[in-house]
Design an enzyme around this catalytic site. Structure first.
Site, short mmCIF file in Angstrom:
data_model
loop_
_atom_site.label_atom_id
_atom_site.label_comp_id
_atom_site.label_asym_id
_atom_site.label_seq_id
_atom_site.Cartn_x
_atom_site.Cartn_y
_atom_site.Cartn_z
N ILE A 213 39.30 52.15 42.93
CA ILE A 213 40.17 53.80 43.87
C ILE A 213 40.64 54.59 42.44
CG2 ILE A 213 41.67 54.41 45.52
CD1 ILE A 213 42.12 51.37 46.34
N HIS A 214 40.18 55.62 42.54
CA HIS A 214 40.89 56.59 41.68
C HIS A 214 40.58 58.30 42.26
CE1 HIS A 214 36.93 57.40 39.93
NE2 HIS A 214 37.44 58.49 39.40
N ARG A 215 40.00 58.31 43.23
CA ARG A 215 39.67 59.80 43.62
C ARG A 215 41.07 60.54 44.13
NH1 ARG A 215 35.37 61.85 41.49
NH2 ARG A 215 33.91 60.07 41.17
#
Ligand code: UD1
Ligand code: UDP
Length: 370
Positions: A213-215
């Protein structure tokens, strides 16, 4: 002897991985050509700077170390992009390249595209034409601008070509496949002998999920992030989560709130990531690159976004878009068996033949007189 000078600009993790394949292809071209030589200079903007987000990739993938690191670091979009632009302009004036080579859709891509276009340096854009049609994504803004400024547009898919055509860009648009496939083919063999991450983390092949997860849309929206975490806590499997620094910062204290089945690690090296992907039973991600790597690894993917640029995977039924909705994520988990069946019969060549980097070098060499 003719010399073609390329200034490659990278700054973020996935760009290092793509640039590695290109540097290898340039070396191969030079070995086979007496009359033309390609001379590549790599500039690192410094957008990613932690060792495990940057140096580790240059070392492991044997990418020529950047001649110049602009050391721009993190910051608000305008400031970060502006600092890159100012410094890249100086570098480009000094180097006078025949091409500025840019990848994808990060702020480094945008800054390089603006710097080059003002200096009338032709731009070659790798991963041109991708669209999410969501202008709230910083990447969508970056890629639209980069595409409209580029001299040659190197598209990974037919959809990308069509997207450009819909915006009136039809000249010098080439569908050459996805350079990340080259990278996976080359490095997977190395990963099998070179990574022991599965043993190191005490995992059993096929018995864990992998998540990334990084957006911004997930990390900057507490409710979305919470929904994803809630879904993770209800999944009956270990979920390995190599944590991007952005997400680590956002989660902060709430890291403790992650359920016991979530195994957090620091960001891992590329060969380790390939092994984690290949041995996972399901991949949950909001990454662009990881969606395709799941497909190449034949692992069902659940995308934690509301849309994707890699629409072919959704059309083929091997990637489920679940957004950041707890129920939708859990529903997608219920359906992974059907996805796994589909993966067995899906053509593995949705993204070219694994020789994309060589095709890019050819385009740079033979378009340079345009
Ligand atoms: C960037 C790209 C995104 C890409 C991703 C790949 C933009 C707008 N976004 O997102 O398209 O998918 O890279 O991973 O260009 N940080 C560190 N150490 C680092 C790098 C970042 O601590 O080495 C932290 C900083 O707090 C920083 C935050 O992560 O503010 C975000 O980094 P940034 O490069 O701005 O965006 P990414 O989310 O990494
Ligand atoms: N990756 C990696 N280590 C990690 C997470 C990702 O090597 O801990 C690799 C992954 O295999 C893929 C690329 O980084 O090749 C994807 O980068 P990221 O998800 O940061 O960016 P995106 O593709 O979404 O732009």
């Amino acid at each position: 002897m003719r010399k073609i000078k390329i200034l490659t600009v990278v700054g973020a993790r996935p760009q290092f991985i793509k640039a590695a394949a290109l540097s290898r292809a340039i070396k191969k071209f030079n070995n086979n050509s007496d009359s033309i030589k390609v001379e590549e200079s790599i500039v690192h903007t410094g957008q990613h700077y932690d060792d495990n987000m940057s140096k580790i990739f240059f070392d492991q993938l044997k990418i020529p170390h950047p001649e110049i690191n602009l050391e721009v670091g993190s910051g608000l979009h305008g400031k970060q992009t502006g600092m890159m632009l100012e410094k890249l302009e100086e570098v480009a004036i000094d180097k006078k390249p025949d091409w500025m080579l840019i990848y994808g859709d990060t702020n480094s891509t945008l800054a390089a595209a603006i710097a080059a276009s003002k200096l009338h340096i032709p731009i070659a854009h790798v991963e041109a034409g991708l669209r999410s049609f969501n202008r709230k994504m910083p990447e969508e803004v970056n890629r639209v601008v980069a595409d409209h400024l580029s001299r040659i547009l190197l598209c990974p898919t037919d959809t990308a070509v069509k997207n450009l055509s819909n915006e009136g860009i039809t000249d010098r648009v080439y569908q050459i496949g996805d350079v990340m496939y080259d990278s996976v083919l080359f490095n997977f063999k190395l990963a099998v002998g070179g990574s022991n991450i599965i043993e190191q983390l005490g995992l059993v092949s096929g018995q864990y999920y992998l998540a990334t997860i990084h957006r911004a849309e997930n990390t900057d929206e507490p409710q979305r992030l919470q929904n994803i975490i809630n879904a993770f806590s209800q999944i009956d499997a270990t979920i390995v989560l190599p944590l991007h620094p952005r997400t680590k910062n956002t989660l902060g204290v709430s890291l403790k709130k992650l359920a016991g089945n979530v195994l957090i690690t620091a960001p891992v090296a590329y060969l380790d990531m390939l092994m984690l992907e290949k041995n996972a039973s399901v991949i949950l991600t909001d990454s662009g690159g990881v969606q395709k790597e799941a497909y190449w690894a034949s692992v069902p993917c659940i995308t934690l976004r509301d849309e994707t640029e890699w629409i072919e995977l959704v059309d083929a039924g091997v990637n489920q878009i679940a957004g950041a909705d707890t129920a939708a994520i859990l529903d997608a988990v219920e359906k992974v068996g059907q996805v796994a069946d589909r993966l067995k019969s899906t053509n593995t060549r949705l993204y070219g033949d694994g020789n994309t980097a060589e095709k890019i070098v050819e385009k740079l060499v033979f378009s340079s007189s345009l």
